[in-house]
Design a protein around this motif. Structure first.
Motif, short mmCIF file in Angstrom:
data_model
loop_
_atom_site.label_atom_id
_atom_site.label_comp_id
_atom_site.label_asym_id
_atom_site.label_seq_id
_atom_site.Cartn_x
_atom_site.Cartn_y
_atom_site.Cartn_z
N ARG A 38 0.85 -1.18 0.00
CA ARG A 38 0.00 0.00 0.00
C ARG A 38 0.89 1.24 0.00
NH1 ARG A 38 -2.31 -3.13 -1.71
NH2 ARG A 38 -3.94 -4.49 -0.89
N ILE A 39 0.61 2.21 -0.87
CA ILE A 39 1.50 3.36 -1.01
C ILE A 39 0.74 4.67 -0.91
CG2 ILE A 39 3.26 2.15 -2.35
CD1 ILE A 39 2.00 3.28 -4.88
N LYS A 84 6.80 -0.56 5.85
CA LYS A 84 6.33 -0.77 7.22
C LYS A 84 5.40 -1.97 7.19
CE LYS A 84 3.58 1.30 10.92
NZ LYS A 84 2.86 2.49 11.41
N GLN A 85 5.67 -2.97 8.03
CA GLN A 85 4.89 -4.20 8.02
C GLN A 85 3.69 -4.08 8.94
OE1 GLN A 85 5.51 -6.55 5.84
NE2 GLN A 85 7.37 -5.51 5.13
N GLU A 94 4.93 5.65 6.92
CA GLU A 94 3.49 5.54 6.68
C GLU A 94 3.14 5.60 5.19
OE1 GLU A 94 1.41 4.80 9.02
OE2 GLU A 94 2.95 4.91 10.58
N SER A 95 4.06 6.06 4.35
CA SER A 95 3.76 6.19 2.92
C SER A 95 3.93 4.88 2.16
CB SER A 95 4.66 7.26 2.29
OG SER A 95 6.01 6.85 2.29
N ILE A 96 4.45 3.85 2.81
CA ILE A 96 4.55 2.54 2.16
C ILE A 96 4.43 1.46 3.22
CG2 ILE A 96 7.09 2.78 2.14
CD1 ILE A 96 7.03 0.81 -0.27
N GLN A 97 3.40 0.64 3.07
CA GLN A 97 3.09 -0.39 4.06
C GLN A 97 2.74 -1.68 3.36
OE1 GLN A 97 0.13 0.94 6.88
NE2 GLN A 97 0.78 3.07 6.75
N CYS A 98 2.80 -2.77 4.13
CA CYS A 98 2.48 -4.06 3.54
C CYS A 98 2.07 -5.03 4.65
CB CYS A 98 3.69 -4.63 2.79
SG CYS A 98 3.38 -6.24 2.03
N GLY A 144 12.41 0.95 12.09
CA GLY A 144 11.54 0.29 11.12
C GLY A 144 10.12 0.81 11.11
N HIS A 145 9.86 1.87 11.89
CA HIS A 145 8.54 2.48 11.98
C HIS A 145 7.49 1.46 12.37
CE1 HIS A 145 9.81 6.32 10.19
NE2 HIS A 145 10.58 5.59 9.41
#
Length: 323
Positions: A134-135, A160-161, A248-252, A321-322
């Motif tokens: 998710r981006i 960010k997982q 927060e701008s890239i998560q999975c 690692g946020h």
């Protein structure tokens, strides 16, 4: 046993130093003014991704940076993946579906899908993106700007997982713990040694010219951990790379439960350790049971700071690692 205990103490301090380095000196993504308006090819390998593909395509259509082409490789899906892509493509001409004609001998599925996508791409940059990522709206502009500013052949980001179940919480953070306590990420970009290299196949951005000179997915066509292999391959070729932790701008959300996570990690965990099962096992033994000889053979003025360092290292990894 005295030597083993000493080694455990030294190793723990080294992990603390690496984790602190990754938090304090980590490079960050931010909006960077791009030179020109390069075409970016977004390349998504997808097999049975009906639950994810619509969301990632929606994220891409809402990007602030608009000069994109979005290619999805339907790797013989048995669900509605292809149908969903075609329906969305009717609303946005930048989206195209490519269907697999079968897996050639000697290839693993995802590696062949990525290689095939690269042959259809027209962009100045190739961004390989997993369907379950998710981006945010600015991530592509920021990533391309960062790669251009630092003259990178490859930029990879560890998202960010996202974890929900107790099984995920027990397993998924292990990846960040290994990465951020063993590999000083600022040195990945600054030093040429292949041992100082990592990448995450969920987000890998290449300069097209460099990619097509080396065709890295073909080079790693049999590898289950092709992302790490490609990063080391580029280092051996003298190509600049960078590996960043996401925000927060890239998560999975990689896995859905404990069993799925264990099966996923077991396929490539040794790649972090140069494909050495022995080193991977040694790391697991020290980080899981290392406290036992420390308690048995060290005085309180040693093992109390030891446990403090362990705790602080975990906190540093979480912050870097946020998570």
């Amino acid at each position: 046993m005295v030597y083993l205990t000493g080694f455990i103490l030294v190793f723990t301090v080294v992990q603390f130093i690496v984790a602190a380095t990754n938090l304090i000196f980590r490079p960050g993504l931010h909006e960077i003014h791009l030179k020109g308006n390069p075409l970016v090819s977004i390349l998504i390998p997808a097999r049975n991704e009906e639950k994810n593909i619509g969301t990632i395509l929606n994220d891409l259509m809402n990007q602030q940076y608009a000069n994109l082409e979005i290619l999805v490789f339907d790797d013989q899906s048995e669900d509605m993946t292809g149908k969903i892509v075609n329906e969305i493509a009717e609303k946005d001409s930048r989206i195209k579906l490519i269907r697999s004609e079968g897996l050639p001998a000697g290839w693993l599925g995802k590696n062949f899908a990525c290689h095939s996508l690269s042959n259809y791409a027209n962009g100045d940059y190739l961004l390989f993106l997993d369907a379950d990522v998710r981006i945010g709206k600015t991530i592509i502009q920021s990533a391309v700007g960062y790669a251009d500013l630092h003259n990178l052949g490859l930029l990879s980001i560890f998202p960010k997982q996202i974890v929900f179940t107790s099984g995920e919480k027990m397993t998924v953070p292990v990846m960040n713990y290994i990465l951020l306590t063993l590999l000083p990420l600022p040195l990945v970009q600054r030093l040429p040694f292949p041992s100082l290299a990592a990448a995450n196949g969920q987000f890998m951005l290449f300069k097209t010219e460099i990619y097509r000179n080396l065709y890295p997915h073909e080079y790693e066509k049999k590898s289950k951990a092709e992302d790490i292999g490609i990063a080391r391959y580029f280092k051996r070729k003298g190509i600049r790379i960078a590996c960043l932790t996401g925000n927060e701008s890239i998560q999975c959300r990689m896995y859905r439960d404990f069993i799925e996570a264990v099966e996923g990690f077991s396929k490539n965990i040794t790649a972090f350790f140069g494909n050495s099962f022995l080193l991977a096992t040694l790391f697991w033994m020290i980080t899981t049971f290392g406290f036992i000889p420390v308690i048995l053979f060290c005085a309180a003025n040693i093992y109390i700071p030891y446990f403090v360092i362990l705790l602080v290292t975990r906190i540093l990894v979480s912050k870097a690692g946020h998570q």
